[in-house]
Design a protein around this motif. Sequence first.
Motif, PDB file in Angstrom:
ATOM      1  N   GLU A 132       0.826  -1.208   0.000  1.00  0.00           N
ATOM      2  CA  GLU A 132       0.000   0.000   0.000  1.00  0.00           C
ATOM      3  C   GLU A 132       0.859   1.256   0.000  1.00  0.00           C
ATOM      4  OE1 GLU A 132      -4.132  -0.868   2.226  1.00  0.00           O
ATOM      5  OE2 GLU A 132      -2.397  -0.800   3.557  1.00  0.00           O
ATOM      6  N   TYR A 133       0.338   2.290  -0.656  1.00  0.00           N
ATOM      7  CA  TYR A 133       0.935   3.628  -0.645  1.00  0.00           C
ATOM      8  C   TYR A 133       2.380   3.626  -1.129  1.00  0.00           C
ATOM      9  CZ  TYR A 133      -3.243   4.606   2.059  1.00  0.00           C
ATOM     10  OH  TYR A 133      -4.551   4.727   2.459  1.00  0.00           O
ATOM     11  N   LEU A 134       2.679   2.735  -2.067  1.00  0.00           N
ATOM     12  CA  LEU A 134       4.005   2.635  -2.666  1.00  0.00           C
ATOM     13  C   LEU A 134       3.877   2.956  -4.148  1.00  0.00           C
ATOM     14  CD1 LEU A 134       6.859   1.756  -1.643  1.00  0.00           C
ATOM     15  CD2 LEU A 134       6.359  -0.502  -2.546  1.00  0.00           C
ATOM     16  N   GLU A 135       4.790   3.760  -4.670  1.00  0.00           N
ATOM     17  CA  GLU A 135       4.792   4.057  -6.099  1.00  0.00           C
ATOM     18  C   GLU A 135       5.373   2.856  -6.845  1.00  0.00           C
ATOM     19  OE1 GLU A 135       3.653   6.725  -7.699  1.00  0.00           O
ATOM     20  OE2 GLU A 135       2.937   7.623  -5.825  1.00  0.00           O
ATOM     21  N   HIS A 136       4.628   2.345  -7.815  1.00  0.00           N
ATOM     22  CA  HIS A 136       5.037   1.131  -8.518  1.00  0.00           C
ATOM     23  C   HIS A 136       5.736   1.498  -9.833  1.00  0.00           C
ATOM     24  CE1 HIS A 136       2.883  -1.250  -5.598  1.00  0.00           C
ATOM     25  NE2 HIS A 136       1.828  -0.460  -5.767  1.00  0.00           N
ATOM     26  N   GLU A 137       7.057   1.582  -9.759  1.00  0.00           N
ATOM     27  CA  GLU A 137       7.855   1.936 -10.929  1.00  0.00           C
ATOM     28  C   GLU A 137       8.401   0.715 -11.655  1.00  0.00           C
ATOM     29  OE1 GLU A 137      10.879   4.615  -9.615  1.00  0.00           O
ATOM     30  OE2 GLU A 137       9.473   6.260  -9.206  1.00  0.00           O
ATOM     31  N   MET A 138       8.266  -0.472 -11.045  1.00  0.00           N
ATOM     32  CA  MET A 138       8.805  -1.683 -11.672  1.00  0.00           C
ATOM     33  C   MET A 138       7.839  -2.312 -12.661  1.00  0.00           C
ATOM     34  SD  MET A 138      10.894  -3.824  -8.795  1.00  0.00           S
ATOM     35  CE  MET A 138       9.391  -4.410  -8.022  1.00  0.00           C
ATOM     36  N   SER A 139       6.603  -1.882 -12.635  1.00  0.00           N
ATOM     37  CA  SER A 139       5.579  -2.513 -13.467  1.00  0.00           C
ATOM     38  C   SER A 139       6.014  -2.541 -14.929  1.00  0.00           C
ATOM     39  CB  SER A 139       4.256  -1.763 -13.338  1.00  0.00           C
ATOM     40  OG  SER A 139       3.803  -1.773 -12.004  1.00  0.00           O
ATOM     41  N   GLU A 145      16.117  -5.086 -16.655  1.00  0.00           N
ATOM     42  CA  GLU A 145      15.872  -3.645 -16.706  1.00  0.00           C
ATOM     43  C   GLU A 145      15.853  -3.039 -15.305  1.00  0.00           C
ATOM     44  OE1 GLU A 145      13.191  -3.274 -20.794  1.00  0.00           O
ATOM     45  OE2 GLU A 145      12.222  -3.855 -18.909  1.00  0.00           O
ATOM     46  N   ILE A 146      15.296  -3.796 -14.353  1.00  0.00           N
ATOM     47  CA  ILE A 146      15.288  -3.331 -12.961  1.00  0.00           C
ATOM     48  C   ILE A 146      16.719  -3.247 -12.441  1.00  0.00           C
ATOM     49  CG2 ILE A 146      14.580  -3.901 -10.608  1.00  0.00           C
ATOM     50  CD1 ILE A 146      12.125  -5.294 -11.862  1.00  0.00           C
ATOM     51  N   LEU A 157      18.665 -10.607 -10.051  1.00  0.00           N
ATOM     52  CA  LEU A 157      18.704  -9.913  -8.768  1.00  0.00           C
ATOM     53  C   LEU A 157      18.659 -10.840  -7.560  1.00  0.00           C
ATOM     54  CD1 LEU A 157      16.337  -6.956  -9.674  1.00  0.00           C
ATOM     55  CD2 LEU A 157      18.814  -6.913  -9.438  1.00  0.00           C
ATOM     56  N   GLU A 158      18.576 -12.130  -7.799  1.00  0.00           N
ATOM     57  CA  GLU A 158      18.521 -13.074  -6.689  1.00  0.00           C
ATOM     58  C   GLU A 158      19.748 -12.916  -5.798  1.00  0.00           C
ATOM     59  OE1 GLU A 158      15.888 -14.465  -5.265  1.00  0.00           O
ATOM     60  OE2 GLU A 158      15.556 -15.691  -7.045  1.00  0.00           O
ATOM     61  N   GLY A 159      19.516 -12.812  -4.501  1.00  0.00           N
ATOM     62  CA  GLY A 159      20.608 -12.764  -3.545  1.00  0.00           C
ATOM     63  C   GLY A 159      21.247 -11.407  -3.358  1.00  0.00           C
ATOM     64  N   LEU A 160      20.810 -10.386  -4.093  1.00  0.00           N
ATOM     65  CA  LEU A 160      21.482  -9.090  -4.047  1.00  0.00           C
ATOM     66  C   LEU A 160      20.800  -8.084  -3.123  1.00  0.00           C
ATOM     67  CD1 LEU A 160      22.402  -8.618  -7.813  1.00  0.00           C
ATOM     68  CD2 LEU A 160      23.763  -9.620  -5.974  1.00  0.00           C
TER      69      LEU A 160
END
Length: 338
Positions: A132-139, A145-146, A157-160
């Motif tokens: 909740e109340y989080l800006e979703h920039e990863m969509s 790319e992330i 990104l696993e483990g990082l």
Amino acid sequence: MIKKITIFLLLVALAAAAGYGYVTKQVEQYIAQPLNIEQEQIFTLKSGTGFNRVLSQLTEKGIIVGSDFSKLVRRFHPELTQLKAGTYLLEPNTTLAQTLELLKSGKEHQFAITFVEGSTFKEWRQALETAEYLEHEMSGLSEAEIAQKLGLEHDKLEGLMLAETYHYTFGTSDLDILKRASSKLQAILDEQWQQRQEDLPLKTPYEALILASIIEKETAVEEERERVASVFVNRLNKRMRLQTDPTVIYGMGDKYDGNIRKKDLRTPTPYNTYTIFGLPPTPIAMPGEASIAAALNPEASNYLYFVASGKGGHVFSKSLAEHNRAVRAYLKQLRSNQ
């Protein structure tokens, strides 16, 4: 005549004083009213919203009861009018005056999202998408790319990221959370890498993360971590396959249904340490600090095997014969528990 004028002026003064007293009482009663809520409620004050508009919004939402004297709060209590934009948590059993003090303080409500040790980036992404109340920039962004937006050199990104609870305010983005988690993990990894044992079969900090993630998935028993780490380090030094089930499960991906079969152990994937030598190509989970420390400072032992004891921990063995006996004991324990 003068006496009449004096009496008249006195009456006017008394009426004015009474009127002022009445108005003052009404304003004080207005700001002293308790909030009309039975449970905590989020209220967002947008930038540029005027003081009287805030009172109107609280009234429209049914949080307070409106009053014809609300516009006079600014005159009687100017110290309550300098409100700061943000998202706040309104609580039952508080007054309007206390609420205005909160909005004046700028102490925004801190939301929280928790990532458990051993969770995967896929699980993190799902949690962030529903926060909740989080800006979703990863969509719509791929994992690569992330990673690029986070400035990380690895596409996977696993483990990082460091698994823990992160607090954030309204308007924070999912990428902001990941940046903080990545920075915390990197700081811990850098420190632990500098304090590592000599002659470990780990060439880079990233390989330490890979091993730490396996340790994280293999045991949740704090006092076992260094011993589990020693088994894997010993096997790497002897060029033995690690043969650890969590890597098989990770390599299976969505095909994993809760069971590992013999054919799964024999089916090659980049992560199946029953079929490959050495470490898998990436971590298989988000390791905690304790597992990173264990990977870089394992116990000194000659253990090469371990199996669940059936009682919450593991039985460690130095030879295959010992290990097979421990496996039989574990299977016997399982049957007795059925």
